[in-house]
Design an enzyme around this catalytic site. Structure first.
Site, PDB file in Angstrom:
ATOM      1  N   GLY A   1      36.635  22.381  18.749  1.00 50.82           N
ATOM      2  CA  GLY A   1      37.170  21.146  19.315  1.00 50.82           C
ATOM      3  C   GLY A   1      36.261  20.001  18.926  1.00 50.82           C
TER       4      GLY A   1
ATOM      5  N   GLY B   1      56.302  30.410  12.001  1.00 52.50           N
ATOM      6  CA  GLY B   1      56.090  31.295  10.864  1.00 52.50           C
ATOM      7  C   GLY B   1      54.693  31.172  10.278  1.00 52.50           C
TER       8      GLY B   1
ATOM      9  N   MET C   1      47.919  31.037  12.600  1.00 53.68           N
ATOM     10  CA  MET C   1      46.883  30.130  13.085  1.00 53.68           C
ATOM     11  C   MET C   1      45.695  30.953  13.583  1.00 53.68           C
ATOM     12  SD  MET C   1      47.143  27.356  16.160  1.00 53.68           S
ATOM     13  CE  MET C   1      46.829  28.574  17.404  1.00 53.68           C
ATOM     14  N   PRO C   2      44.468  30.551  13.225  1.00 45.50           N
ATOM     15  CA  PRO C   2      43.305  31.258  13.771  1.00 45.50           C
ATOM     16  C   PRO C   2      43.278  31.131  15.295  1.00 45.50           C
ATOM     17  CG  PRO C   2      42.672  29.840  11.942  1.00 45.50           C
ATOM     18  CD  PRO C   2      44.085  29.479  12.295  1.00 45.50           C
TER      19      PRO C   2
ATOM     20  N   TYR D   1      40.655  10.641  19.508  1.00 42.80           N
ATOM     21  CA  TYR D   1      39.225  10.938  19.406  1.00 42.80           C
ATOM     22  C   TYR D   1      38.532   9.983  18.429  1.00 42.80           C
ATOM     23  CZ  TYR D   1      40.714  15.461  21.409  1.00 42.80           C
ATOM     24  OH  TYR D   1      41.275  16.434  22.186  1.00 42.80           O
TER      25      TYR D   1
HETATM   26  P1  NAP Z   1      34.103  22.432  26.149  1.00 42.05           P
HETATM   27  O1  NAP Z   1      34.388  23.094  24.886  1.00 42.05           O
HETATM   28  O2  NAP Z   1      34.553  23.085  27.390  1.00 42.05           O
HETATM   29  O3  NAP Z   1      32.564  22.202  26.303  1.00 42.05           O
HETATM   30  C1  NAP Z   1      31.813  21.570  25.337  1.00 42.05           C
HETATM   31  C2  NAP Z   1      30.392  21.624  25.808  1.00 42.05           C
HETATM   32  O4  NAP Z   1      29.938  22.966  25.772  1.00 42.05           O
HETATM   33  C3  NAP Z   1      29.458  20.826  24.958  1.00 42.05           C
HETATM   34  O5  NAP Z   1      28.595  20.137  25.807  1.00 42.05           O
HETATM   35  C4  NAP Z   1      28.697  21.863  24.149  1.00 42.05           C
HETATM   36  O6  NAP Z   1      27.398  21.449  23.912  1.00 42.05           O
HETATM   37  C5  NAP Z   1      28.729  23.048  25.055  1.00 42.05           C
HETATM   38  N1  NAP Z   1      28.724  24.306  24.340  1.00 42.05           N
HETATM   39  C6  NAP Z   1      29.572  24.697  23.352  1.00 42.05           C
HETATM   40  N2  NAP Z   1      29.292  25.943  22.965  1.00 42.05           N
HETATM   41  C7  NAP Z   1      28.266  26.359  23.721  1.00 42.05           C
HETATM   42  C8  NAP Z   1      27.530  27.557  23.773  1.00 42.05           C
HETATM   43  N3  NAP Z   1      27.806  28.581  22.974  1.00 42.05           N
HETATM   44  N4  NAP Z   1      26.541  27.649  24.674  1.00 42.05           N
HETATM   45  C9  NAP Z   1      26.236  26.630  25.478  1.00 42.05           C
HETATM   46  N5  NAP Z   1      26.902  25.455  25.481  1.00 42.05           N
HETATM   47  C10 NAP Z   1      27.905  25.330  24.590  1.00 42.05           C
HETATM   48  O7  NAP Z   1      34.622  20.929  26.170  1.00 42.05           O
HETATM   49  P2  NAP Z   1      35.240  19.969  25.064  1.00 42.05           P
HETATM   50  O8  NAP Z   1      34.550  20.033  23.777  1.00 42.05           O
HETATM   51  O9  NAP Z   1      35.353  18.664  25.675  1.00 42.05           O
HETATM   52  O10 NAP Z   1      36.682  20.583  24.927  1.00 42.05           O
HETATM   53  C11 NAP Z   1      37.035  21.451  23.883  1.00 42.05           C
HETATM   54  C12 NAP Z   1      38.045  20.798  23.004  1.00 42.05           C
HETATM   55  O11 NAP Z   1      39.289  20.740  23.644  1.00 42.05           O
HETATM   56  C13 NAP Z   1      37.743  19.344  22.675  1.00 42.05           C
HETATM   57  O12 NAP Z   1      36.730  19.222  21.751  1.00 42.05           O
HETATM   58  C14 NAP Z   1      39.075  18.883  22.209  1.00 42.05           C
HETATM   59  O13 NAP Z   1      39.278  19.276  20.874  1.00 42.05           O
HETATM   60  C15 NAP Z   1      40.001  19.609  23.156  1.00 42.05           C
HETATM   61  N6  NAP Z   1      40.429  18.798  24.307  1.00 42.05           N
HETATM   62  C16 NAP Z   1      41.747  18.468  24.402  1.00 42.05           C
HETATM   63  C17 NAP Z   1      42.193  17.723  25.469  1.00 42.05           C
HETATM   64  C18 NAP Z   1      43.647  17.379  25.558  1.00 42.05           C
HETATM   65  O14 NAP Z   1      44.018  16.587  26.400  1.00 42.05           O
HETATM   66  N7  NAP Z   1      44.468  17.943  24.740  1.00 42.05           N
HETATM   67  C19 NAP Z   1      41.312  17.278  26.454  1.00 42.05           C
HETATM   68  C20 NAP Z   1      39.980  17.619  26.328  1.00 42.05           C
HETATM   69  C21 NAP Z   1      39.543  18.380  25.276  1.00 42.05           C
HETATM   70  P3  NAP Z   1      26.712  21.543  22.461  1.00 42.05           P
HETATM   71  O15 NAP Z   1      27.310  20.465  21.653  1.00 42.05           O
HETATM   72  O16 NAP Z   1      25.278  21.371  22.757  1.00 42.05           O
HETATM   73  O17 NAP Z   1      27.012  22.903  21.922  1.00 42.05           O
END
Ligand code: NAP
Length: 684
Positions: free
Chosen positions: A432, A423, A426-427, A462
């Site tokens: 992340g 209910g 969520m955006p 994290y």
């Molecule tokens: P991601 O979003 O696929 O990639 C992050 C990378 O992309 C960073 O190096 C970032 O660098 C770069 N980036 C972001 N926006 C960009 C843009 N507009 N142009 C160019 N480069 C860009 O990987 P992630 O942060 O590891 O994963 C996303 C989120 O998913 C995590 O933060 C976490 O919250 C979640 N996650 C969950 C799990 C799970 O098991 N549930 C596992 C992994 C991750 P800059 O900092 O330089 O922008």
């Protein structure tokens, strides 16, 4: 002092003279600090004197008279209502509490700003416990804080059970309504609850709610609510009878009853089944009964008015390929001749099979419709589709048309949000925070919130929940945001955290220090995952977590997990990017009414170079004048996958929010779909 006692006596006496019990406000005004219990002031039969400050032709006059007559609100004195006065959160809680017949609350949550034994304490406890009005972070309720219009409407919407609402609010200032209030305002608008409150079609969401407006809102809610109930079918009624030993069949039966406005009857065994009774292949009670076609476990009580029903939906689980024998007891207990019976069962893997025909033999005079099996966690919309496909007597489909509530979780690209099966709204794009720590984390989250991001994903693993909480609190202060504007997800981790779930969940709440968490996920499957999820369910009951979800759960894991929990997860977060698309898993999850969220949307750190430089993706980006990252994020959104890219770069963070001014064509979507390599970038 004497004067105070006298005026209190007069106020109480005047209250007893009026048609209604005293309002929280008037008791408060007359007796602050006395601990007087408003519920003890009962109504009398004398007609109430008119309120001198409510002109008979005022737009809210009829509403105030209605609320007074119903005993929901009364005057600040016997002759004044003060319609322009603002309403505090405690007062609104008190009004709704009264509308619910003032239930008592055992084990009430304690708030540092709520005075025990005060006129509002029961109402505040009730409101917080039921989740109708949540407390703030830091253990406060905001007892004396005014209620804004969008808060008041959202609170009423929650009180109404978060009814589904679709479409966009038509008010001229819809864009200034907070994301969390959009569904509620839409619902209120569509149901005429805002009638009289809109000047030049403006809702003015941040303005404080006034007493006259509250009366109007409640008047329209109660009168429309009552009038929108479909008339009972002219001839015959519908019954949903069900047996549910492990609560798997129960929610489905409840959906059917709700959709058809039917009566619900639970078949309760005289001798309830224990876990040991239900253990398969142990020659336990269920095994023995199912092996004995003559077994007829006794039912506790009986249905006196079976003759009133023309149509009976009969729900049960499948045990060893058959309906539990108690269903046979039920069918043989009544004369069902001429009634239409619609069986449905829940089962992890078996179909309805011969349970259907075997049961029909026990009620041969009934008109038996073909039954259907449903998996645990089946959504209301699936049940509704099924009901619509049935060849039912005419009046039932007519009733059904009035109801349609939940639907498949559809992304709303105008509000940039999705309504979850819990209910809550969520955006659909967020930030992340994996790998963001210390000041970088605080700055990145604040930068995201300043750029309009309203969804933040963190996790206990994290190690940055404190920073995320700090950033959210600071941003609220600096940007004038409210807690409900921001959706925070966190997760508990396998191993010791899931082995001691209550402690770990509380630790997340403490580290975030935001009062409640919008969503908590189990980070990975684990041997204690069911136990941990059940602990999270308790925190949902207590209003400390609003929605639940899972991360790194795929089809097999979901099939095993869902039958064991009560609250269907609202979200599954899995690795999803153009090189790892999960094309089998995503529709499976979405068909369950569960929202899918992708982690590593840009491929994950170390892989973004290749993905962002991919020729196909950069070609599409060039054609639209956007970046490769934006194309990938938009591709996800068009597949109804929520995105949470990670970034510490404010330019990237902002860029990652600009996803709504262009759309990928079917051909472009197909080109990106063709990039799938089934290439996972992390092990889980
Ligand atoms: P991601 O979003 O696929 O990639 C992050 C990378 O992309 C960073 O190096 C970032 O660098 C770069 N980036 C972001 N926006 C960009 C843009 N507009 N142009 C160019 N480069 C860009 O990987 P992630 O942060 O590891 O994963 C996303 C989120 O998913 C995590 O933060 C976490 O919250 C979640 N996650 C969950 C799990 C799970 O098991 N549930 C596992 C992994 C991750 P800059 O900092 O330089 O922008």
């Amino acid at each position: 002092m004497k004067k105070h006692v006298l005026s209190l006596f007069i106020a109480v006496w005047l209250c007893t003279l009026t048609m209604t019990s005293c309002s929280a406000a008037e008791i408060s005004a007359a007796s602050s600090g006395t601990g007087l219990d408003s519920a003890k002031l009962t109504s009398e039969s004398q007609p109430a004197a008119p309120f001198l400050d409510v002109p008979v032709d005022a737009w809210y006059a009829e509403a105030i008279a209605y609320c007074r007559q119903k005993g929901i609100m009364s005057g600040t004195t016997s002759t004044t209502f003060v319609p322009e006065a603002t309403l505090t959160r405690a007062m609104l809680a008190a009004v709704l509490h009264r509308m619910s017949d003032t239930p008592t609350v055992s084990d009430p949550p304690a708030f540092t700003d709520a005075v025990a034994g005060s006129w509002y304490s029961d109402a505040v406890s009730w409101a917080a416990k039921t989740g109708v009005v949540s407390g703030y972070g830091g253990g406060t309720f905001g007892v004396n804080d005014p209620t804004t219009r969008e808060q008041a409407v959202t609170i009423l919407w929650r009180y109404a059970g978060n009814p589904e609402s679709t479409g966009t609010a038509g008010v001229s200032d819809a864009a200034s309504i907070s994301t969390w209030a959009q569904a509620a305002v839409r619902w209120a608008e569509v149901n005429g609850i805002l009638d009289g409150m809109l000047e030049n079609n403006r809702f003015d969401p941040k303005a404080n709610m006034k007493r006259g407006e509250v009366a109007s809102m409640l008047y329209h809610y109660l009168s429309n609510n009552a009038s929108s109930q479909p008339e009972p079918a002219a001839s015959g009624r519908t019954l949903v009878a069900y047996f549910s030993a492990t609560n798997t069949t129960r929610p489905l039966a409840e959906y059917v009853a709700d959709i058809l406005r039917a009566d619900l009857y639970e078949i309760v065994p005289e001798d309830p089944y224990t876990d040991a009774d239900l253990a398969y292949y142990t020659n336990g009670r269920a095994d023995r009964e199912q092996n004995d076609p003559a077994a007829r476990p006794a039912i506790s009580g009986s249905l006196e008015n079976m003759a009133d029903y023309d149509v009976i939906f009969l729900g049960y689980p499948i045990w060893h390929g058959q309906a539990p024998r108690i269903i046979s007891t039920f069918l043989e207990s009544y004369d069902l001749t001429g009634k239409t019976i619609v069986p449905f069962c829940t089962s992890h893997s078996s179909g309805i099979g011969s349970s259907d025909s075997n049961l029909h033999a026990l009620a041969s005079g009934a008109n038996w419709l073909a039954g259907r099996r449903f998996a645990s966690g089946t959504t209301r919309s699936t049940m509704e589709d099924w009901i619509n496909s049935l060849d039912l007597p005419e009046q039932l489909t007519a009733v059904d048309a009035v109801t349609s509530a939940a639907g498949k979780a559809a992304f709303n690209f105008e509000t940039k949000s999705v309504t979850l099966n819990s209910g809550y709204e969520m955006p659909i794009n967020g930030l992340g925070t994996y790998s963001l720590h210390g000041e970088t984390c605080v700055d990145s989250v604040k930068s995201a919130l300043a750029s309009g991001v309203r969804l933040i994903d963190t996790a206990s693993a994290y190690g940055n929940e404190e920073e995320v909480g700090q950033a959210v609190r600071e941003a609220m202060e600096e940007l004038g945001l409210q807690r409900e504007d921001i959706f925070v997800i966190t997760k508990i981790y396998p191993g010791s955290e899931m082995a001691n779930p209550e402690q770990s969940i509380q630790a997340c709440l403490d580290r975030l220090d935001l009062g409640y968490v919008d969503m908590m996920l189990l980070h990975h499957p684990d041997r204690n995952d069911v136990k941990a999820y059940q602990a999270m369910e308790k925190f949902v009951e207590d209003g400390k977590i609003r929605s639940l979800g899972l991360s790194n759960w795929y089809v097999k894991e979901l099939e095993e997990f869902l039958p064991q929990v009560s609250i269907t997860p609202a979200l599954v977060q899995n690795e999803i990017h153009p090189y790892y698309q999960e094309n089998d898993v995503i529709p499976y999850i979405q068909d369950l009414g569960i929202v899918v969220q992708g982690w590593y949307p840009l491929g994950g750190r170390g892989h973004t170079g290749e993905l962002l430089g991919d020729e196909v993706i950069s070609g599409i980006a060039k054609a639209h004048g956007v970046s490769s990252a934006q194309v990938i994020l938009r591709w996800n959104l068009q597949k109804s996958v929520v995105v949470i890219p990670g970034s510490s770069n404010p330019d990237h963070i902002k860029e990652n929010t600009e996803l709504y001014d262009f759309a990928l064509t079917d051909k472009e979507m197909a080109k990106i779909n063709a990039l799938d390599r089934n290439e996972k970038h992390d092990w889980y």
